[in-house]
Design a protein around this motif. Structure first.
Motif, short mmCIF file in Angstrom:
data_model
loop_
_atom_site.label_atom_id
_atom_site.label_comp_id
_atom_site.label_asym_id
_atom_site.label_seq_id
_atom_site.Cartn_x
_atom_site.Cartn_y
_atom_site.Cartn_z
N GLY A 170 2.33 -28.90 -10.19
CA GLY A 170 3.32 -29.86 -9.72
C GLY A 170 4.14 -30.53 -10.79
N GLY A 171 3.80 -30.33 -12.07
CA GLY A 171 4.51 -30.99 -13.15
C GLY A 171 5.75 -30.24 -13.57
N ASN A 172 6.65 -29.99 -12.62
CA ASN A 172 7.85 -29.22 -12.89
C ASN A 172 9.08 -30.13 -12.88
N TYR A 173 10.22 -29.57 -13.26
CA TYR A 173 11.45 -30.36 -13.31
C TYR A 173 11.80 -30.95 -11.94
N SER A 174 11.66 -30.16 -10.91
CA SER A 174 12.04 -30.61 -9.57
C SER A 174 11.28 -31.87 -9.18
N ASN A 175 9.96 -31.83 -9.31
CA ASN A 175 9.15 -32.99 -8.95
C ASN A 175 9.37 -34.15 -9.92
N CYS A 176 9.57 -33.83 -11.19
CA CYS A 176 9.77 -34.88 -12.18
C CYS A 176 11.07 -35.64 -11.92
N PHE A 177 12.14 -34.93 -11.70
CA PHE A 177 13.42 -35.59 -11.48
C PHE A 177 13.41 -36.41 -10.19
N LEU A 207 -3.88 -25.24 -20.69
CA LEU A 207 -4.12 -23.94 -20.06
C LEU A 207 -2.86 -23.08 -20.17
N LYS A 208 -2.86 -21.96 -19.49
CA LYS A 208 -1.71 -21.06 -19.54
C LYS A 208 -0.45 -21.78 -19.06
N PRO A 209 0.62 -21.75 -19.86
CA PRO A 209 1.82 -22.51 -19.49
C PRO A 209 2.49 -21.98 -18.24
N ILE A 210 3.07 -22.90 -17.47
CA ILE A 210 3.83 -22.56 -16.27
C ILE A 210 5.27 -23.00 -16.50
N ASP A 211 6.20 -22.18 -16.08
CA ASP A 211 7.61 -22.48 -16.26
C ASP A 211 7.96 -23.77 -15.51
N PRO A 212 8.50 -24.79 -16.19
CA PRO A 212 8.83 -26.05 -15.51
C PRO A 212 9.96 -25.92 -14.50
N ASN A 213 10.67 -24.78 -14.51
CA ASN A 213 11.71 -24.54 -13.50
C ASN A 213 11.13 -24.11 -12.16
N THR A 214 9.81 -23.87 -12.10
CA THR A 214 9.15 -23.48 -10.86
C THR A 214 9.34 -24.56 -9.80
N LYS A 215 9.55 -24.12 -8.57
CA LYS A 215 9.74 -25.07 -7.47
C LYS A 215 8.74 -24.80 -6.35
N GLY A 216 8.61 -25.77 -5.45
CA GLY A 216 7.83 -25.57 -4.24
C GLY A 216 6.40 -26.05 -4.28
N ASN A 217 5.93 -26.55 -5.42
CA ASN A 217 4.55 -27.04 -5.52
C ASN A 217 4.53 -28.56 -5.49
N ASN A 218 3.98 -29.13 -4.43
CA ASN A 218 3.88 -30.59 -4.32
C ASN A 218 2.62 -31.08 -5.03
#
Length: 343
Positions: A107-114, A45-56
């Motif tokens: 939720g598949g962002n850098y913050s949650n991944c790390f 789907l439409k890409p989301i910036d992986p630097n996005t934060k705040g989504n659990n």
């Protein structure tokens, strides 16, 4: 009602973090490569910036607590329910799939991944893009590795019907892709695999392994929806086992999810095709032990399918299955991946 806290009292190597998510409960040091992960910007789907934060992450693919059974693949006691109204079943299936992808994207962002890597001792995520005919996500996967080369390894993803497929495979390998990932129910439903075989041959020439989603979850065969049942069964293991007959013996094919409920059939194909591997996401301790007993541990790869599933669940199943064989544990968690990826 049964709760997560009550559930983990009976489960080794699992605990809950402050968000109530399953995480690894293990004190000794592990070296782990997770061979099956995704990120928010490599989904169709439409890409989301992986630097996005705040989504659990909500992990909608994890079965409800009352239906969880970690001793079987996909960890659920219930067969997939299918309504007798074929069209209605398909709509429900697609809406559920959409909600799962939405959760992964948010939720598949850098913050949650790390955070997940640190909580579960994961050193490297192999990120698997999911391209379609309309959207090629391979460049996004390669960009993730460029941003964090110590945390990620990228596969590419080229649709078999892409007229530039062969040239793209060569290009992406030159840019650092270590393999190719596909999820192609559209081709499987058509039952026309000529373009897929050509893609396999192109990857073999480029010396890139291929990982495909393989296997089905248990389906109630008494249900009347042919359309939805056909879709759920479109990734059955026998399709890919048959396609391997067209390939050289050294073609490296990875059965994603080890075929889910069809892991015993995957074991038979691993015996028949010596260059094939099985990736273990969504498997149980019993099915992993079965695969070790049947085919050894040198071609088994730990994977989680994060952020669709928590990294800790399959990881805890591997630890249980290898309690009496620490060599097998090391090979499954990192050594097989290193050999396959030329690390």
């Amino acid at each position: 009602m049964f709760t997560k806290k009550e559930l983990i009292q009976y489960e080794k190597y699992l605990k809950l973090n402050e968000l109530g998510d399953f995480v690894l409960d293990y004190d000794d040091k592990l070296e782990i490569i997770d061979f099956h992960t995704h990120m928010c910007n490599i989904l169709p789907l439409k890409p989301i910036d992986p630097n996005t934060k705040g989504n659990n992450l909500k992990y909608p693919t994890v079965p409800s607590i009352e239906n969880i059974d970690f001793s079987i693949p996909y960890w659920t006691r219930e067969d997939a329910p299918i309504s007798r109204n074929g069209f209605l079943s398909l709509i429900k299936y697609l809406l559920n799939a959409y909600s799962i992808v939405q959760d992964m994207m948010k939720g598949g962002n850098y913050s949650n991944c790390f955070r997940s890597q640190e909580e579960n001792q994961i050193g490297i995520n192999v990120v698997l893009p999911l391209s379609t005919k309309k959207r090629d996500c391979s460049q996004e996967a390669l960009r993730i590795v460029k941003d964090y080369p110590d945390r990620f390894i990228a596969f590419c993803s080229v649709h078999p019907d892409d007229l530039e497929a062969k040239a793209k495979i060569v290009k992406y390998k030159a840019l650092g892709a270590k393999g190719l990932k596909l999820k192609i129910s559209d081709i499987e439903l058509k039952n026309d695999f000529r373009s897929l075989i050509n893609l396999f041959k192109a990857c073999h020439e480029a010396e890139l392994p291929i990982l495909l989603h393989t296997g089905t979850i248990a389906v109630n065969q008494n249900s009347g929806s042919r359309l939805c049942k056909k879709l759920l069964m479109s990734t059955r293991v026998e399709i890919f086992g048959h396609l391997l007959e067209y390939m050289p013996r050294d073609f490296v094919f990875i059965f994603g999810h080890s075929g889910v409920s069809e892991y015993k059939l995957v074991a038979e194909y691993l015996k028949k095709f010596p260059a094939s591997y099985a990736e273990l996401s969504s498997q149980s301790q019993d099915s992993i032990k079965y695969l070790i007993d049947e085919v050894g541990y040198e071609r088994l790869l730990f994977g989680s399918d994060w952020p669709a599933l928590p990294q800790a669940i399959t990881l805890s199943r591997v630890l249980i299955a290898t309690e009496e064989n620490k060599e097998a544990r090391d090979y499954i968690l990192n050594k097989n991946a290193k050999r396959l990826l030329n690390l």
